[in-house]
Design a protein around this motif. Sequence first.
Motif, PDB file in Angstrom:
ATOM      1  N   ASP A 164       0.833  -1.210   0.000  1.00  0.00           N
ATOM      2  CA  ASP A 164       0.000   0.000   0.000  1.00  0.00           C
ATOM      3  C   ASP A 164       0.865   1.255   0.000  1.00  0.00           C
ATOM      4  O   ASP A 164       0.608   2.200  -0.755  1.00  0.00           O
ATOM      5  CB  ASP A 164      -0.930   0.007   1.219  1.00  0.00           C
ATOM      6  N   ARG A 165       1.891   1.270   0.847  1.00  0.00           N
ATOM      7  CA  ARG A 165       2.782   2.443   0.897  1.00  0.00           C
ATOM      8  C   ARG A 165       3.520   2.623  -0.416  1.00  0.00           C
ATOM      9  O   ARG A 165       3.723   3.750  -0.883  1.00  0.00           O
ATOM     10  CB  ARG A 165       3.774   2.291   2.055  1.00  0.00           C
ATOM     11  N   PHE A 166       3.944   1.513  -1.026  1.00  0.00           N
ATOM     12  CA  PHE A 166       4.642   1.582  -2.302  1.00  0.00           C
ATOM     13  C   PHE A 166       3.731   2.192  -3.368  1.00  0.00           C
ATOM     14  O   PHE A 166       4.166   3.049  -4.153  1.00  0.00           O
ATOM     15  CB  PHE A 166       5.098   0.177  -2.719  1.00  0.00           C
ATOM     16  N   GLU A 167       2.464   1.768  -3.398  1.00  0.00           N
ATOM     17  CA  GLU A 167       1.505   2.321  -4.355  1.00  0.00           C
ATOM     18  C   GLU A 167       1.330   3.822  -4.123  1.00  0.00           C
ATOM     19  O   GLU A 167       1.238   4.590  -5.083  1.00  0.00           O
ATOM     20  CB  GLU A 167       0.158   1.602  -4.250  1.00  0.00           C
ATOM     21  N   GLU A 168       1.289   4.230  -2.855  1.00  0.00           N
ATOM     22  CA  GLU A 168       1.181   5.664  -2.542  1.00  0.00           C
ATOM     23  C   GLU A 168       2.383   6.415  -3.095  1.00  0.00           C
ATOM     24  O   GLU A 168       2.241   7.483  -3.705  1.00  0.00           O
ATOM     25  CB  GLU A 168       1.095   5.878  -1.031  1.00  0.00           C
TER      26      GLU A 168
END
Length: 99
Positions: free
Chosen positions: A68-72
Motif C-alpha cells: 500500500d505504501r509503495f503504491e502511494e
Amino acid sequence: MHHQFFGLFIDEWASLVAIGGGLGTAIALIMRAVLLPLKNSIDNLNQTIKALGDSTKDNAHRIDKLEDRFEEHLGEAKVRNNRIKNLEQEVFKKDRKKK
C-alpha cells in the motif's frame, strides 16, 4: 487331587498369569518410554507449526502494508514527474520565445 482347566494345572495357570503380567508390565513401560518422548515431540512440532503460521500471517499483513505504501509513493512520483514535465515545458517555451 489336582484340578485341570484346558489341559493345564492351577500352578501352570498361575505361572502363565505371572509371566503374562510381567510381560504386560514390561511392554507398558517400554511403550511409555517410547511414546512419551514421541508425544512431547509431536506437541513441540505442533507449537512450532502454529508459531510459523502466526508468523506467516504477520508477514503477509506487513507485506500488504508495504505494498500500500509503495503504491502511494508511485502515485506521488507520477504527480511529481508531471509537475516537472509541466515546469520544463514552461521554462523551455519561455526560452524559445526569448530567442
